[in-house]
Design a protein around this motif. Structure first.
Motif, PDB file in Angstrom:
ATOM      1  N   ILE A  21       0.837  -1.107  -0.150  1.00 42.00           N
ATOM      2  CA  ILE A  21      -0.129  -0.038  -0.074  1.00 42.00           C
ATOM      3  C   ILE A  21       0.736   1.209  -0.060  1.00 42.00           C
ATOM      4  O   ILE A  21       0.662   2.175  -0.730  1.00 42.00           O
ATOM      5  N   LEU A  22       1.764   1.223   0.888  1.00 47.78           N
ATOM      6  CA  LEU A  22       2.767   2.565   0.960  1.00 47.78           C
ATOM      7  C   LEU A  22       3.611   2.662  -0.357  1.00 47.78           C
ATOM      8  O   LEU A  22       3.991   3.997  -0.858  1.00 47.78           O
ATOM      9  N   LEU A  23       4.165   1.670  -0.794  1.00 48.86           N
ATOM     10  CA  LEU A  23       4.804   1.803  -2.041  1.00 48.86           C
ATOM     11  C   LEU A  23       3.806   2.232  -3.390  1.00 48.86           C
ATOM     12  O   LEU A  23       4.460   2.788  -4.135  1.00 48.86           O
ATOM     13  N   THR A  24       2.715   1.646  -3.196  1.00 52.27           N
ATOM     14  CA  THR A  24       1.782   2.150  -4.370  1.00 52.27           C
ATOM     15  C   THR A  24       1.517   3.669  -4.218  1.00 52.27           C
ATOM     16  O   THR A  24       1.526   4.426  -5.121  1.00 52.27           O
ATOM     17  N   ALA A  25       1.439   4.214  -2.942  1.00 56.98           N
ATOM     18  CA  ALA A  25       1.312   5.388  -2.677  1.00 56.98           C
ATOM     19  C   ALA A  25       2.408   6.235  -3.081  1.00 56.98           C
ATOM     20  O   ALA A  25       2.286   7.702  -3.577  1.00 56.98           O
ATOM     21  N   LEU A  26       3.427   5.799  -2.894  1.00 54.97           N
ATOM     22  CA  LEU A  26       4.734   6.391  -3.133  1.00 54.97           C
ATOM     23  C   LEU A  26       5.132   6.249  -4.897  1.00 54.97           C
ATOM     24  O   LEU A  26       5.699   7.472  -5.356  1.00 54.97           O
ATOM     25  N   THR A  27       4.356   5.593  -5.584  1.00 54.78           N
ATOM     26  CA  THR A  27       4.554   5.498  -6.904  1.00 54.78           C
ATOM     27  C   THR A  27       3.577   6.766  -7.181  1.00 54.78           C
ATOM     28  O   THR A  27       4.105   7.267  -8.418  1.00 54.78           O
ATOM     29  N   ARG A  28       2.529   6.903  -6.674  1.00 54.77           N
ATOM     30  CA  ARG A  28       1.785   8.296  -7.090  1.00 54.77           C
ATOM     31  C   ARG A  28       2.139   9.552  -6.792  1.00 54.77           C
ATOM     32  O   ARG A  28       2.234  10.255  -7.705  1.00 54.77           O
ATOM     33  N   LYS A  29       2.982   9.431  -5.646  1.00 47.14           N
ATOM     34  CA  LYS A  29       3.663  10.759  -5.300  1.00 47.14           C
ATOM     35  C   LYS A  29       5.034  11.150  -5.892  1.00 47.14           C
ATOM     36  O   LYS A  29       5.282  12.089  -6.192  1.00 47.14           O
ATOM     37  N   CYS A  30       6.009  10.029  -6.195  1.00 45.40           N
ATOM     38  CA  CYS A  30       7.152  10.257  -6.763  1.00 45.40           C
ATOM     39  C   CYS A  30       7.262   9.806  -8.154  1.00 45.40           C
ATOM     40  O   CYS A  30       6.783   8.733  -8.385  1.00 45.40           O
ATOM     41  N   VAL A  31       7.981  10.756  -8.955  1.00 49.13           N
ATOM     42  CA  VAL A  31       8.297  10.504 -10.115  1.00 49.13           C
ATOM     43  C   VAL A  31       9.884  10.091 -10.297  1.00 49.13           C
ATOM     44  O   VAL A  31      10.438  11.006 -10.046  1.00 49.13           O
ATOM     45  N   LEU A  32       9.951   8.499 -10.375  1.00 51.98           N
ATOM     46  CA  LEU A  32      11.416   8.016 -10.607  1.00 51.98           C
ATOM     47  C   LEU A  32      11.853   7.711 -11.738  1.00 51.98           C
ATOM     48  O   LEU A  32      13.012   7.795 -12.089  1.00 51.98           O
ATOM     49  N   THR A  33      10.768   7.360 -12.572  1.00 50.91           N
ATOM     50  CA  THR A  33      11.080   6.928 -13.993  1.00 50.91           C
ATOM     51  C   THR A  33      10.488   7.547 -15.096  1.00 50.91           C
ATOM     52  O   THR A  33      10.971   7.585 -16.476  1.00 50.91           O
ATOM     53  N   GLY A  34       9.331   8.302 -15.128  1.00 50.10           N
ATOM     54  CA  GLY A  34       8.605   8.699 -16.160  1.00 50.10           C
ATOM     55  C   GLY A  34       7.393   7.571 -16.651  1.00 50.10           C
ATOM     56  O   GLY A  34       6.826   8.308 -17.405  1.00 50.10           O
ATOM     57  N   TYR A  35       7.416   6.752 -16.038  1.00 52.51           N
ATOM     58  CA  TYR A  35       6.590   5.495 -16.473  1.00 52.51           C
ATOM     59  C   TYR A  35       5.353   5.286 -15.480  1.00 52.51           C
ATOM     60  O   TYR A  35       4.822   4.321 -15.387  1.00 52.51           O
ATOM     61  N   GLU A  36       5.686   6.215 -14.586  1.00 46.16           N
ATOM     62  CA  GLU A  36       4.417   6.063 -13.488  1.00 46.16           C
ATOM     63  C   GLU A  36       3.007   5.719 -13.756  1.00 46.16           C
ATOM     64  O   GLU A  36       2.359   5.330 -13.167  1.00 46.16           O
ATOM     65  N   LYS A  37       2.582   6.464 -14.868  1.00 42.44           N
ATOM     66  CA  LYS A  37       1.328   6.535 -15.475  1.00 42.44           C
ATOM     67  C   LYS A  37       1.096   5.003 -16.022  1.00 42.44           C
ATOM     68  O   LYS A  37      -0.179   4.623 -15.841  1.00 42.44           O
ATOM     69  N   VAL A  38       1.773   4.298 -16.198  1.00 44.19           N
ATOM     70  CA  VAL A  38       1.567   2.924 -16.665  1.00 44.19           C
ATOM     71  C   VAL A  38       1.645   2.050 -15.364  1.00 44.19           C
ATOM     72  O   VAL A  38       0.937   0.944 -15.005  1.00 44.19           O
ATOM     73  N   LEU A  39       2.679   2.147 -14.590  1.00 44.94           N
ATOM     74  CA  LEU A  39       3.023   1.454 -13.472  1.00 44.94           C
ATOM     75  C   LEU A  39       2.214   1.576 -12.085  1.00 44.94           C
ATOM     76  O   LEU A  39       1.846   0.578 -11.494  1.00 44.94           O
ATOM     77  N   TYR A  40       1.643   2.692 -12.163  1.00 42.02           N
ATOM     78  CA  TYR A  40       0.652   2.951 -10.886  1.00 42.02           C
ATOM     79  C   TYR A  40      -0.684   2.203 -11.014  1.00 42.02           C
ATOM     80  O   TYR A  40      -1.275   1.640 -10.137  1.00 42.02           O
ATOM     81  N   PRO A  41      -1.229   2.125 -12.384  1.00 43.17           N
ATOM     82  CA  PRO A  41      -2.539   1.185 -12.161  1.00 43.17           C
ATOM     83  C   PRO A  41      -2.254  -0.447 -11.964  1.00 43.17           C
ATOM     84  O   PRO A  41      -3.020  -0.877 -11.160  1.00 43.17           O
ATOM     85  N   LEU A  42      -1.131  -0.646 -12.409  1.00 49.13           N
ATOM     86  CA  LEU A  42      -0.526  -2.117 -12.309  1.00 49.13           C
ATOM     87  C   LEU A  42      -0.347  -2.357 -10.746  1.00 49.13           C
ATOM     88  O   LEU A  42      -0.765  -3.629 -10.478  1.00 49.13           O
ATOM     89  N   ARG A  43       0.086  -1.369 -10.146  1.00 43.81           N
ATOM     90  CA  ARG A  43       0.553  -1.698  -8.632  1.00 43.81           C
ATOM     91  C   ARG A  43      -0.590  -1.513  -7.824  1.00 43.81           C
ATOM     92  O   ARG A  43      -0.699  -1.942  -6.969  1.00 43.81           O
ATOM     93  N   ILE A  44      -1.604  -0.413  -8.317  1.00 43.49           N
ATOM     94  CA  ILE A  44      -3.052  -0.401  -7.606  1.00 43.49           C
ATOM     95  C   ILE A  44      -3.666  -1.785  -7.593  1.00 43.49           C
ATOM     96  O   ILE A  44      -4.119  -2.316  -6.572  1.00 43.49           O
ATOM     97  N   THR A  45      -3.689  -2.464  -8.594  1.00 42.35           N
ATOM     98  CA  THR A  45      -4.565  -3.707  -9.030  1.00 42.35           C
ATOM     99  C   THR A  45      -3.753  -4.800  -7.772  1.00 42.35           C
ATOM    100  O   THR A  45      -4.233  -5.589  -7.513  1.00 42.35           O
ATOM    101  N   SER A  46      -2.204  -4.700  -8.201  1.00 44.22           N
ATOM    102  CA  SER A  46      -1.589  -5.965  -7.432  1.00 44.22           C
ATOM    103  C   SER A  46      -1.814  -5.696  -5.911  1.00 44.22           C
ATOM    104  O   SER A  46      -1.921  -6.710  -5.319  1.00 44.22           O
ATOM    105  N   THR A  47      -1.770  -4.535  -5.394  1.00 44.14           N
ATOM    106  CA  THR A  47      -2.135  -4.237  -4.148  1.00 44.14           C
ATOM    107  C   THR A  47      -3.483  -4.725  -3.747  1.00 44.14           C
ATOM    108  O   THR A  47      -3.508  -5.452  -2.468  1.00 44.14           O
ATOM    109  N   VAL A  48      -4.464  -4.398  -4.492  1.00 44.05           N
ATOM    110  CA  VAL A  48      -5.748  -4.654  -3.990  1.00 44.05           C
ATOM    111  C   VAL A  48      -5.847  -5.999  -4.205  1.00 44.05           C
ATOM    112  O   VAL A  48      -6.455  -6.903  -3.133  1.00 44.05           O
TER     113      VAL A  48
END
Length: 230
Positions: free
Chosen positions: A133-160
């Motif tokens: 949950i916390l890593l998914t929240a950090l994905t939304r807040k932090c831009v580390l790679t520029g691919y967060e728009k793709v990674l964020y939905p995938l990680r939300i799904t995986s977290t749920v």
């Protein structure tokens, strides 16, 4: 650079291949000549010799790699987005406790030390839920790679999925009937695979990781040093 790409893949292989080595049929304890689906629990690998040695070594290696994963990700956040250091530190704490719980479960034989084994596994599964949950929240807040728009939905799904399966596994594991215990074993493997896929998505972040980030985590930043020399 290649090391950070293959790191999650290595963790996946170590965690899954070793624990699939099961013997003695202790995962099908009900006297049923038919209807036994022969799906072992992960813990069944650590009950009898000789596969219990491989189970212990596998869980120890997986716990250590997961601990490194937590530290490296925290170092990445601290270097690129220090403003979210508190959230990253909370995630690091849950990750470290999850690794310690898995280490305890792997080194306690479920046949002779059932309580610490299952307690360590329960703590690990619970902390992993908060960690994802916390890593998914950090994905939304932090831009580390520029691919967060793709990674964020995938990680939300995986977290749920991780949370839902953990709840289902906990409820089913407490039942007495073999059918429900068998389902809990299936959910346990789903938990493990889902976690490895979640971590595998961080291969993208590791492409942007450098050893300087880790060394910088161990040293004080300029703003943390005292202004007046003693």
């Amino acid at each position: 650079m290649v090391l950070w790409i293959i790191f999650p893949i290595t963790l996946s292989l170590v965690s899954l291949i070793g624990t699939w080595t099961v013997g003695n049929g202790n995962f099908c304890q009900v006297n049923q000549s038919t209807g036994c689906c022969w799906v072992p629990t992960i813990s069944s690998s650590g009950t009898y010799s000789p596969e219990n040695s491989l189970f212990t070594a596998t869980i120890n290696a997986g716990s250590f790699l997961f601990l490194l994963f937590c530290i490296f990700h925290h170092a990445h956040i601290m270097e690129k987005h220090g403003c979210h250091s508190m959230l990253s530190k909370f995630a690091l704490v849950f990750g470290v406790v999850a690794a310690l719980g898995a280490f305890a479960a792997g080194n306690c034989n479920p046949r002779h030390l059932a309580l610490p084994h299952y307690l360590g596994a329960a703590i690990s599964f619970m902390c992993i839920c908060f960690y994802t949950i916390l890593l998914t929240a950090l994905t939304r807040k932090c831009v580390l790679t520029g691919y967060e728009k793709v990674l964020y939905p995938l990680r939300i799904t995986s977290t749920v999925v991780q949370i839902i399966i953990t709840i289902c596994y906990t409820v089913l594991f407490a039942q007495d009937k073999y059918y429900y215990l068998h389902l809990s074993a299936v959910f346990e493997w789903m938990l493990s695979v889902n976690l490895e896929l979640f971590e595998l998505s961080y291969a993208v972040e590791f492409c942007f990781f450098s050893s300087f980030m880790l060394s910088n985590l161990l040293s004080k930043r300029d703003e943390e040093k005292p202004l007046m020399m003693s």
